[in-house]
Design a protein around this motif. Structure first.
Motif, PDB file in Angstrom:
ATOM      1  N   VAL A 141      -1.380  -9.605  27.560  1.00 33.99           N
ATOM      2  CA  VAL A 141      -2.237  -8.554  27.013  1.00 33.99           C
ATOM      3  C   VAL A 141      -2.619  -7.546  28.098  1.00 33.99           C
ATOM      4  O   VAL A 141      -2.635  -6.332  27.864  1.00 33.99           O
ATOM      5  N   ASN A 142      -2.903  -8.025  29.305  1.00 23.25           N
ATOM      6  CA  ASN A 142      -3.239  -7.115  30.406  1.00 23.25           C
ATOM      7  C   ASN A 142      -2.053  -6.228  30.782  1.00 23.25           C
ATOM      8  O   ASN A 142      -2.225  -5.046  31.099  1.00 23.25           O
ATOM      9  N   ILE A 143      -0.851  -6.789  30.739  1.00 23.34           N
ATOM     10  CA  ILE A 143       0.340  -5.981  31.028  1.00 23.34           C
ATOM     11  C   ILE A 143       0.514  -4.908  29.961  1.00 23.34           C
ATOM     12  O   ILE A 143       0.784  -3.737  30.269  1.00 23.34           O
ATOM     13  N   PHE A 144       0.362  -5.296  28.704  1.00 24.25           N
ATOM     14  CA  PHE A 144       0.484  -4.327  27.618  1.00 24.25           C
ATOM     15  C   PHE A 144      -0.591  -3.250  27.718  1.00 24.25           C
ATOM     16  O   PHE A 144      -0.340  -2.082  27.392  1.00 24.25           O
ATOM     17  N   GLN A 145      -1.772  -3.624  28.189  1.00 25.14           N
ATOM     18  CA  GLN A 145      -2.865  -2.658  28.315  1.00 25.14           C
ATOM     19  C   GLN A 145      -2.500  -1.547  29.294  1.00 25.14           C
ATOM     20  O   GLN A 145      -2.807  -0.372  29.052  1.00 25.14           O
ATOM     21  N   MET A 146      -1.835  -1.892  30.380  1.00 28.52           N
ATOM     22  CA  MET A 146      -1.413  -0.877  31.355  1.00 28.52           C
ATOM     23  C   MET A 146      -0.425   0.103  30.739  1.00 28.52           C
ATOM     24  O   MET A 146      -0.489   1.312  30.987  1.00 28.52           O
ATOM     25  N   VAL A 147       0.486  -0.409  29.928  1.00 32.70           N
ATOM     26  CA  VAL A 147       1.472   0.469  29.290  1.00 32.70           C
ATOM     27  C   VAL A 147       0.803   1.345  28.238  1.00 32.70           C
ATOM     28  O   VAL A 147       1.112   2.537  28.110  1.00 32.70           O
ATOM     29  N   VAL A 148      -0.139   0.776  27.491  1.00 25.43           N
ATOM     30  CA  VAL A 148      -0.822   1.524  26.443  1.00 25.43           C
ATOM     31  C   VAL A 148      -1.621   2.681  27.030  1.00 25.43           C
ATOM     32  O   VAL A 148      -1.650   3.780  26.476  1.00 25.43           O
ATOM     33  N   VAL A 149      -2.259   2.455  28.170  1.00 25.05           N
ATOM     34  CA  VAL A 149      -3.027   3.525  28.814  1.00 25.05           C
ATOM     35  C   VAL A 149      -2.120   4.682  29.216  1.00 25.05           C
ATOM     36  O   VAL A 149      -2.486   5.850  29.100  1.00 25.05           O
ATOM     37  N   GLN A 150      -0.912   4.370  29.637  1.00 24.72           N
ATOM     38  CA  GLN A 150       0.004   5.409  30.120  1.00 24.72           C
ATOM     39  C   GLN A 150       0.808   6.045  28.990  1.00 24.72           C
ATOM     40  O   GLN A 150       0.950   7.276  28.942  1.00 24.72           O
ATOM     41  N   ASP A 151       1.331   5.233  28.064  1.00 24.86           N
ATOM     42  CA  ASP A 151       2.253   5.739  27.045  1.00 24.86           C
ATOM     43  C   ASP A 151       1.697   5.704  25.629  1.00 24.86           C
ATOM     44  O   ASP A 151       2.341   6.217  24.712  1.00 24.86           O
ATOM     45  N   ALA A 153      -0.405   3.441  22.295  1.00 27.12           N
ATOM     46  CA  ALA A 153      -0.202   2.198  21.549  1.00 27.12           C
ATOM     47  C   ALA A 153       1.012   2.264  20.630  1.00 27.12           C
ATOM     48  O   ALA A 153       1.686   1.259  20.389  1.00 27.12           O
ATOM     49  N   VAL A 154       1.301   3.442  20.087  1.00 24.15           N
ATOM     50  CA  VAL A 154       2.414   3.623  19.158  1.00 24.15           C
ATOM     51  C   VAL A 154       3.452   4.508  19.832  1.00 24.15           C
ATOM     52  O   VAL A 154       3.113   5.550  20.404  1.00 24.15           O
ATOM     53  N   PRO A 155       4.745   4.118  19.787  1.00 19.31           N
ATOM     54  CA  PRO A 155       5.336   2.967  19.093  1.00 19.31           C
ATOM     55  C   PRO A 155       5.507   1.725  19.964  1.00 19.31           C
ATOM     56  O   PRO A 155       6.179   0.786  19.549  1.00 19.31           O
ATOM     57  N   PHE A 156       4.913   1.706  21.165  1.00 22.10           N
ATOM     58  CA  PHE A 156       5.164   0.607  22.095  1.00 22.10           C
ATOM     59  C   PHE A 156       4.791  -0.746  21.497  1.00 22.10           C
ATOM     60  O   PHE A 156       5.598  -1.681  21.484  1.00 22.10           O
ATOM     61  N   LEU A 157       3.562  -0.890  20.993  1.00 20.15           N
ATOM     62  CA  LEU A 157       3.115  -2.178  20.475  1.00 20.15           C
ATOM     63  C   LEU A 157       3.912  -2.611  19.252  1.00 20.15           C
ATOM     64  O   LEU A 157       4.147  -3.803  19.042  1.00 20.15           O
ATOM     65  N   SER A 158       4.329  -1.653  18.445  1.00 15.50           N
ATOM     66  CA  SER A 158       5.135  -1.997  17.272  1.00 15.50           C
ATOM     67  C   SER A 158       6.496  -2.552  17.676  1.00 15.50           C
ATOM     68  O   SER A 158       7.052  -3.406  16.988  1.00 15.50           O
ATOM     69  N   ARG A 159       7.024  -2.098  18.792  1.00 12.80           N
ATOM     70  CA  ARG A 159       8.351  -2.547  19.224  1.00 12.80           C
ATOM     71  C   ARG A 159       8.290  -3.889  19.950  1.00 12.80           C
ATOM     72  O   ARG A 159       9.096  -4.782  19.688  1.00 12.80           O
ATOM     73  N   VAL A 160       7.340  -4.049  20.861  1.00 13.33           N
ATOM     74  CA  VAL A 160       7.275  -5.313  21.600  1.00 13.33           C
ATOM     75  C   VAL A 160       6.817  -6.456  20.702  1.00 13.33           C
ATOM     76  O   VAL A 160       7.074  -7.628  20.996  1.00 13.33           O
ATOM     77  N   GLY A 161       6.163  -6.134  19.586  1.00 16.64           N
ATOM     78  CA  GLY A 161       5.756  -7.182  18.661  1.00 16.64           C
ATOM     79  C   GLY A 161       6.914  -7.848  17.953  1.00 16.64           C
ATOM     80  O   GLY A 161       6.735  -8.887  17.311  1.00 16.64           O
ATOM     81  N   ARG A 162       8.115  -7.290  18.078  1.00 11.86           N
ATOM     82  CA  ARG A 162       9.295  -7.861  17.431  1.00 11.86           C
ATOM     83  C   ARG A 162      10.140  -8.690  18.393  1.00 11.86           C
ATOM     84  O   ARG A 162      11.213  -9.161  18.019  1.00 11.86           O
ATOM     85  N   VAL A 163       9.680  -8.880  19.625  1.00  8.88           N
ATOM     86  CA  VAL A 163      10.468  -9.623  20.609  1.00  8.88           C
ATOM     87  C   VAL A 163      10.428 -11.122  20.308  1.00  8.88           C
ATOM     88  O   VAL A 163      11.458 -11.775  20.158  1.00  8.88           O
ATOM     89  N   CYS A 164       9.239 -11.682  20.216  1.00  7.31           N
ATOM     90  CA  CYS A 164       9.071 -13.110  19.929  1.00  7.31           C
ATOM     91  C   CYS A 164       7.656 -13.312  19.408  1.00  7.31           C
ATOM     92  O   CYS A 164       6.858 -12.376  19.333  1.00  7.31           O
ATOM     93  N   ARG A 165       7.346 -14.554  19.035  1.00  7.26           N
ATOM     94  CA  ARG A 165       6.032 -14.837  18.465  1.00  7.26           C
ATOM     95  C   ARG A 165       4.908 -14.634  19.478  1.00  7.26           C
ATOM     96  O   ARG A 165       3.824 -14.159  19.135  1.00  7.26           O
ATOM     97  N   LEU A 166       5.157 -15.026  20.721  1.00 10.32           N
ATOM     98  CA  LEU A 166       4.134 -14.863  21.749  1.00 10.32           C
ATOM     99  C   LEU A 166       3.827 -13.388  21.973  1.00 10.32           C
ATOM    100  O   LEU A 166       2.668 -12.974  22.043  1.00 10.32           O
ATOM    101  N   TRP A 167       4.861 -12.566  22.076  1.00  2.21           N
ATOM    102  CA  TRP A 167       4.665 -11.135  22.278  1.00  2.21           C
ATOM    103  C   TRP A 167       4.013 -10.499  21.047  1.00  2.21           C
ATOM    104  O   TRP A 167       3.229  -9.566  21.160  1.00  2.21           O
ATOM    105  N   ASN A 168       4.344 -10.991  19.878  1.00  6.73           N
ATOM    106  CA  ASN A 168       3.729 -10.468  18.668  1.00  6.73           C
ATOM    107  C   ASN A 168       2.234 -10.770  18.647  1.00  6.73           C
ATOM    108  O   ASN A 168       1.411  -9.924  18.265  1.00  6.73           O
ATOM    109  N   ALA A 169       1.873 -11.998  19.076  1.00  2.00           N
ATOM    110  CA  ALA A 169       0.455 -12.351  19.135  1.00  2.00           C
ATOM    111  C   ALA A 169      -0.291 -11.498  20.152  1.00  2.00           C
ATOM    112  O   ALA A 169      -1.423 -11.062  19.912  1.00  2.00           O
ATOM    113  N   ALA A 170       0.354 -11.248  21.298  1.00  2.00           N
ATOM    114  CA  ALA A 170      -0.288 -10.411  22.320  1.00  2.00           C
ATOM    115  C   ALA A 170      -0.411  -8.966  21.852  1.00  2.00           C
ATOM    116  O   ALA A 170      -1.445  -8.320  22.060  1.00  2.00           O
TER     117      ALA A 170
END
Length: 510
Positions: A141-151, A153-170
């Motif tokens: 979640v902390n790693i995703f937060q750094m990306v969200v601040v720069q780029d 939330a959309v479409p980054f979170l929508s895409r990484v949520g399809r990688v695996c269940r753990l990434w989807n939960a994060a």
């Protein structure tokens, strides 16, 4: 006698054999019961041992130089919830017999996509690239937060949520969805949006609002020409913490969307409608009813939405802290009449005032009362433009007479302002002065200015940025002003000095 005795012996022998056999059966039964008791006792002990066996810790501790790093594994909280059946011991003969009875399953061909995914996962396991599936959820979640601040939330979170269940939960963590910007749905030029596409957009917006936007604070729409009202209604209904709305180059905002904001968004404080088309009457009605909660208002000026500024001047937004009105550079008819005396009474808490590329026509003021305080909290005053300006020394003093906390003064394009007029302003700690002349048509007809050293004497100790581009000061006047600067600037606060287009000499710079 012998026969009888022998017969008796035989009978006795039989009786003895039966007795012996009976006693043997009883012994074997007792031994079996003893074995059962011992086996049962061992099984109970093993079961109790399994019940009280210590579980694996759901955290990792790493030792640093002067601290211990405690990392919890959020995914391990689900490990104890799975139940697995205890396998029973079966003899080899019985297992072979069961295998013979069971028919062989038919081999089914997997789709090419599933085979590629299986090969990819096997390759990950072999090469050790599956680290992303074993990270603690908090770290992810902390790693995703750094990306969200720069780029965003959309479409980054929508895409990484399809990688695996753990990434989807994060990626589903609501903390990551507090600031969201949604761009337009691309349509091929010359074609209209299909009804199927429109319905899909509405379904997506509704799902996001219900499942991801419960902690949303800042929401931005860019280049939307349809479904603006529907989106604002969905967002305002499911986002109780909404703080800011920004519509950039959007069309179609009506009173329906604004009424929904008024009904549901009680925490809304910032509205940015710059370069967007909206129903002016609906916005004026919203400000009259909910204007007390608005602290920041930004919009692009046109003849239709002059009513918005009139509503603010009447006192619809008494807690307003930021007011910004802009105009496109290529626009014509950029003149606007403003009564600053009424604005000072209506918005006494104003901290930032910006009118960009607008020629302000100051309405004449009545005689100022002693009780009037002006803009006592004003921090930034900007009236930059690229054409011409009606602003004079006296008008500027009437506006800023009570602004003792002013730090930023932007007068780009104001050719009628003089150094003596600036020296009379009651702001002793000015940090930024932008007074350059950019792209003005009457640049060659401005009169020569002098006494720049008055500004250096007044603000030399606090000035951080100074821009006097194309100002017609003489070389001697510039040399005297720059000689004052190192004398008063003992704190070495000056960071930027723009002298482009002036008559500055190399000797003065040295």
């Amino acid at each position: 006698m012998e026969a009888s005795s022998s017969g008796g012996l035989v009978q006795n022998g039989r009786v003895d054999d039966d007795a012996a056999s009976g006693s043997g059966e009883n012994g074997s039964r007792s031994r079996k019961s003893q074995l059962k008791r011992s086996v049962g006792g061992k099984a109970k002990k093993a079961k109790m041992a399994r019940m009280f066996r210590p579980r694996q810790p759901n955290y990792t501790i790493q030792q640093g130089e002067d601290m211990l790093l405690y990392i919890t594994n959020a995914s391990s909280q689900f490990e104890s919830l799975f139940w697995t059946h205890r396998s029973k011991k079966v003899s080899k003969a019985k297992s072979l017999k069961n295998q013979k009875k069971k028919p062989k399953p038919k081999l089914e061909k997997k789709p090419a996509k599933e085979e590629e995914e299986d090969k990819f996962s096997e390759h990950q396991l072999e090469s050790g690239d599956s680290w992303g599936q074993h990270l603690p959820e908090e770290v992810l979640v902390n790693i995703f937060q750094m990306v969200v601040v720069q780029d965003g939330a959309v479409p980054f979170l929508s895409r990484v949520g399809r990688v695996c269940r753990l990434w989807n939960a994060a990626a589903s963590s609501l903390i990551l969805w507090r600031k969201v910007t949604v761009g337009h749905c691309w349509i091929q030029p010359g074609k209209s949006q299909l009804e199927k596409t429109t319905n899909k957009i509405k379904e997506t917006v509704t799902w996001l609002a219900q499942n991801r936007f419960s902690q949303l604070r800042d929401f931005t729409l860019c280049h939307w020409t349809k479904n603006v009202d529907f989106t604002l209604e969905a967002v305002s209904k499911f986002c109780p913490h909404l703080h800011s709305i920004h519509l950039s180059y959007c069309k179609g905002l009506t009173a329906s969307g604004l009424n929904s904001l008024g009904m549901h968004s009680r925490s809304l404080q910032r509205i940015n409608l710059q370069h967007s088309e909206f129903q002016v009457e609906g916005l004026v009605e919203y400000l009259e009813e909910q204007g007390k909660q608005i602290k920041q208002m930004l919009f692009t000026r046109s003849h239709k939405n002059d009513k918005v500024l009139a509503a603010i001047t009447r006192g619809c937004c008494p807690d307003l802290e930021l007011l910004e009105v802009n105009k496109k550079l290529e626009s014509k008819d950029t003149e606007l009449s403003v009564c600053f005396q009424s604005l000072q009474k209506a918005c006494p808490k104003l901290k930032i005032f910006r009118m960009l590329n607008i020629q302000i026509q100051h309405k004449p003021m009545r005689k100022r009362d002693e009780s009037e305080a002006g803009f006592p909290l004003l921090d930034e005053f900007c009236i930059a433009n690229t054409e011409y300006s009606y602003m004079t020394d006296q008008v500027l003093l009437d506006i800023l007479f009570g602004s003792t906390k002013l730090r930023v003064l932007d007068l780009r394009g104001s050719t009628r302002i003089t150094t003596s007029g600036l020296a009379q302003l009651p702001c002793p700690k000015l940090e930024c002065l932008f007074w350059g002349q950019y792209f003005t048509k009457n640049l060659g007809f401005t009169s020569v200015k002098k006494n720049l050293h008055l500004l250096m004497e007044k603000w030399g100790q606090t000035l951080q940025q100074l821009d006097i581009t194309n100002q017609p000061f003489t070389d001697a006047d510039l040399e005297v002003a720059l000689s004052f600067l190192p004398q008063v600037g003992e704190a070495d606060t000056l960071l930027s000095l723009n002298l482009s287009g002036t008559r500055i000499t190399p000797q003065a710079l040295r």
